[in-house]
Design an enzyme around this catalytic site. Structure first.
Site, short mmCIF file in Angstrom:
data_model
loop_
_atom_site.label_atom_id
_atom_site.label_comp_id
_atom_site.label_asym_id
_atom_site.label_seq_id
_atom_site.Cartn_x
_atom_site.Cartn_y
_atom_site.Cartn_z
CB THR A 8 -27.47 20.59 8.43
OG1 THR A 8 -26.04 20.54 8.40
CG2 THR A 8 -27.98 19.21 8.79
CG ASP A 22 -22.88 19.64 8.91
OD1 ASP A 22 -22.15 19.95 7.96
OD2 ASP A 22 -23.02 20.36 9.93
NE ARG A 70 -21.88 22.13 13.35
CZ ARG A 70 -21.62 23.43 13.39
NH1 ARG A 70 -20.62 23.88 14.09
NH2 ARG A 70 -22.36 24.28 12.71
CD GLU A 117 -16.10 21.07 9.27
OE1 GLU A 117 -15.53 22.10 8.89
OE2 GLU A 117 -17.31 21.04 9.58
CG HIS A 152 -18.35 28.86 4.47
ND1 HIS A 152 -17.14 28.84 5.13
CD2 HIS A 152 -19.30 28.88 5.43
CE1 HIS A 152 -17.36 28.87 6.44
NE2 HIS A 152 -18.66 28.89 6.64
O1 F6P Z 1 -23.23 22.96 10.00
C1 F6P Z 1 -22.87 23.38 8.73
C2 F6P Z 1 -21.44 23.81 8.71
O2 F6P Z 1 -21.12 24.26 7.40
C3 F6P Z 1 -20.44 22.77 9.18
O3 F6P Z 1 -20.20 21.78 8.22
C4 F6P Z 1 -19.25 23.64 9.52
O4 F6P Z 1 -18.41 23.07 10.49
C5 F6P Z 1 -19.91 24.87 10.08
O5 F6P Z 1 -21.23 24.91 9.59
C6 F6P Z 1 -19.22 26.15 9.73
O6 F6P Z 1 -19.85 27.17 10.41
P1 F6P Z 1 -19.61 28.71 10.11
O7 F6P Z 1 -20.33 29.04 8.83
O8 F6P Z 1 -20.22 29.38 11.28
O9 F6P Z 1 -18.15 28.91 9.97
#
Ligand code: F6P
Length: 345
Positions: free
Chosen positions: A125, A127, A171, A222, A276
């Site tokens: 991850t 994160d 996250r 975030e 992203h």
């Molecule tokens: O867990 C990785 C992550 O990129 C987080 O940092 C973010 O909150 C989440 O996934 C975003 O998820 P999605 O791609 O489903 O919007």
């Protein structure tokens, strides 16, 4: 041995490096790695691809995952577990290497305990919030992307005497914000683990400007809340939607914070939300190395019959821990914020 390999949850740079490393290690010992497509959906639906030398050739520097991913949770699907059992009965795998985040580790543990599936977890991850390992691959790449963004924001902030707010992912933890904030020389960092009020940030910006600086860079995770001296707290979300794992969609704190800071400081403020971009593209050399070590170790554990474990980095050592120890999320060690604070205000 016939060994399934899958990637589940959100993607991150380095997934392909793990797939390649695990597959190559297994192939070198005469075993058969098999790709399961779209996470645990591929296990339940027997959606499989061959992972021979050719299939894993050239993928080391590629972002994303050649196996695709999903948030499919067999325990939440009406007949998910029956499908997994049926797939195992028809066409059994000797082990499954599941590459995913903390939620995937929880599913993997349950499949081991409740279905008797021999599994190995590999933590991924951006994160960096998986308990039991010091660093997950993908994190270094995300930090590099965010640091590059801060560097770029510096030059434009300086030219226009502006406050620049950068919202990064993470996250419910502030690992990316803290590491990129320190590496990029941010003037304030807001994370979920430690409350900093809007008034405190505005005051720090004010002090900088009194010292003759005409711009400031603020990094916000975030998952941080908008906190006010009055005690008011605002949780900002991108939408009310939750994903397949039940996580809310975060995002938007950067814009909300920028509005509040501009109102309090009087300095023109702009916001950048990286989103992203932090998850896409080629992994850094550090992440390729880490992912490769994770993949090789996962294959070694499978071959040694040591399943029910998650591969883990402890210091510089690649080791493993029982999956039942992977509970909750790993929050930021506040000693890092102590370092960051030296440079605030
Ligand atoms: O867990 C990785 C992550 O990129 C987080 O940092 C973010 O909150 C989440 O996934 C975003 O998820 P999605 O791609 O489903 O919007």
């Amino acid at each position: 041995m016939r060994v399934g390999i899958l990637t589940a949850g959100g993607d991150c740079p380095g997934l392909n490096a793990v797939i390649r490393a695990a597959a190559r290690r297994l192939l070198a010992h005469g075993h058969e790695p098999i790709g399961l497509r779209r996470g645990y959906r591929g296990l339940a639906d027997r959606d499989r691809v061959t992972l021979d030398q050719r299939a894993v050739s050239g993928i080391l520097p590629l972002g994303g995952t050649i196996l695709s991913t999903s948030n499919f949770n067999p325990f939440r699907e009406p007949d998910g577990i029956e499908r997994v059992r049926a797939a195992q009965a028809t066409d059994p795998l000797d082990a499954v290497i599941a590459i995913g985040g903390e939620h995937t580790m929880m599913i993997t543990r349950r499949l081991s305990e409740e279905v008797g599936l021999p599994v190995i977890g590999v933590p991924k991850t951006i994160d960096n919030d998986v308990v039991g390992t010091d660093y997950t691959f993908g994190f270094d790449t995300a930090v590099q992307v965010a640091t590059d963004a801060i560097d770029r924001l510096h030059t434009t902030a300086q030219s226009h005497d502006r406050v620049m707010v950068l919202e990064v992912m993470g996250r419910n933890t502030g690992w990316i914000a803290v590491f990129a904030g320190i590496a990029g020389g941010a003037d304030a960092i807001l994370i979920p683990e430690l409350e900093l009020t809007v008034e405190e940030v505005a005051a720090a910006i004010g002090r900088r400007h009194e010292r003759g600086k005409s711009f400031s860079i603020v990094v916000v995770a975030e998952g941080a809340q908008l906190a006010f001296e009055s005690g008011e707290r605002r949780e900002i979300r991108a939408s009310e939607e939750v994903d397949g794992y039940g996580y809310p969609r975060l995002g938007g704190i950067g814009a909300a914070l920028a509005t509040e800071l501009e109102a309090r400081t009087g300095f023109e403020t702009r916001v950048t939300t990286l989103g992203h971009v932090q998850r896409g593209g080629t992994p850094t050399a550090t992440d390729r190395m880490l992912a490769t070590r994770y993949g090789v170790h996962a294959a070694d554990l499978v071959m040694a019959g040591e399943t029910g474990r998650m591969v883990a980095l402890h210091g510089t050592e690649m080791t493993s821990i029982p999956l039942e120890q992977v509970e909750g999320i790993k929050t930021v060690e506040l000693r890092y914020l102590e370092i960051a604070r030296t440079f605030f205000g």
